[in-house]
Scaffold this motif. Structure first.
Motif, PDB file in Angstrom:
ATOM      1  N   MET A   1     -45.371   3.438  -7.873  1.00  0.00           N
ATOM      2  CA  MET A   1     -44.720   3.543  -9.148  1.00  0.00           C
ATOM      3  C   MET A   1     -43.442   3.916  -9.464  1.00  0.00           C
ATOM      4  O   MET A   1     -42.883   4.886  -8.527  1.00  0.00           O
ATOM      5  N   THR A   2     -42.656   3.273 -10.169  1.00  0.00           N
ATOM      6  CA  THR A   2     -41.237   3.586 -10.118  1.00  0.00           C
ATOM      7  C   THR A   2     -40.928   4.659 -11.408  1.00  0.00           C
ATOM      8  O   THR A   2     -41.628   4.845 -12.066  1.00  0.00           O
TER       9      THR A   2
ATOM     10  N   LYS B   1     -41.075   6.114 -17.157  1.00  0.00           N
ATOM     11  CA  LYS B   1     -40.341   6.113 -18.576  1.00  0.00           C
ATOM     12  C   LYS B   1     -41.211   5.308 -19.771  1.00  0.00           C
ATOM     13  O   LYS B   1     -41.169   6.016 -20.988  1.00  0.00           O
ATOM     14  N   ILE B   2     -41.880   4.189 -18.909  1.00  0.00           N
ATOM     15  CA  ILE B   2     -42.784   3.492 -20.158  1.00  0.00           C
ATOM     16  C   ILE B   2     -43.909   4.415 -20.760  1.00  0.00           C
ATOM     17  O   ILE B   2     -43.999   4.418 -21.879  1.00  0.00           O
ATOM     18  N   ILE B   3     -44.600   5.276 -19.770  1.00  0.00           N
ATOM     19  CA  ILE B   3     -45.642   6.153 -20.116  1.00  0.00           C
ATOM     20  C   ILE B   3     -45.048   7.112 -21.103  1.00  0.00           C
ATOM     21  O   ILE B   3     -45.829   7.617 -22.140  1.00  0.00           O
ATOM     22  N   GLN B   4     -44.067   7.676 -20.843  1.00  0.00           N
ATOM     23  CA  GLN B   4     -43.453   8.572 -21.616  1.00  0.00           C
ATOM     24  C   GLN B   4     -43.331   8.184 -22.978  1.00  0.00           C
ATOM     25  O   GLN B   4     -43.321   9.240 -23.994  1.00  0.00           O
TER      26      GLN B   4
ATOM     27  N   LYS C   1     -43.666  -6.780 -18.266  1.00  0.00           N
ATOM     28  CA  LYS C   1     -45.128  -7.216 -17.701  1.00  0.00           C
ATOM     29  C   LYS C   1     -45.292  -6.731 -16.459  1.00  0.00           C
ATOM     30  O   LYS C   1     -46.510  -6.475 -15.953  1.00  0.00           O
ATOM     31  N   LYS C   2     -44.319  -6.803 -15.572  1.00  0.00           N
ATOM     32  CA  LYS C   2     -44.651  -6.158 -14.066  1.00  0.00           C
ATOM     33  C   LYS C   2     -44.895  -4.925 -13.975  1.00  0.00           C
ATOM     34  O   LYS C   2     -45.699  -4.385 -13.568  1.00  0.00           O
ATOM     35  N   SER C   3     -44.101  -4.019 -14.819  1.00  0.00           N
ATOM     36  CA  SER C   3     -44.515  -2.513 -15.291  1.00  0.00           C
ATOM     37  C   SER C   3     -45.887  -2.243 -15.799  1.00  0.00           C
ATOM     38  O   SER C   3     -46.618  -1.442 -15.144  1.00  0.00           O
TER      39      SER C   3
END
Length: 115
Positions: A1-2, A7-10, A35-37
């Motif tokens: 996980m990058t 950042k997306i989760i936050q 979509k990849k994330s």
């Protein structure tokens, strides 16, 4: 996980609901990257498809209904801790929902680790 997935989760934790467009705009990413994330986040258990969330919640609701329902329509479930029949809960909250297959739901794992 990058760092992007974090950042997306936050970002998602900062409010109740966001569209994919809002996420892309706020994080400066394109649809392919999002979509990849999402795929990575789902693979690691941080998000799940809405239909899986609903199925789990529906099962929990049916179990609760079976424990409390006292009318004859639920007699087969009254003594059981599990209810496999949807007929036990006539007031099922999820029965009138439309197709929400594109919606993703944050899991408790995401909340516990990032909130």
């Amino acid at each position: 996980m990058t760092e992007l997935e974090i950042k997306i989760i936050q970002f998602l934790l900062s409010s109740a609901v966001y569209s994919e467009t809002a996420i892309m705009k706020n994080l400066g990413i394109d649809e392919f990257t999002l979509k990849k994330s999402f795929s990575i986040l789902e693979e690691h258990g941080y998000i799940e498809p809405y239909d899986i969330f609903i199925k789990r919640e529906q099962l929990n609701e049916e179990k609760d209904c079976c424990k409390t329902k006292t009318n004859s329509g639920c007699s087969s479930c009254k003594s059981s801790t599990h209810c496999s029949s949807s007929s036990c809960c006539s007031n099922n909250l999820f029965s009138n929902l439309q197709d929400f297959s594109k919606i993703k739901v944050l899991t408790m794992k995401a909340v516990d680790e990032f909130y």
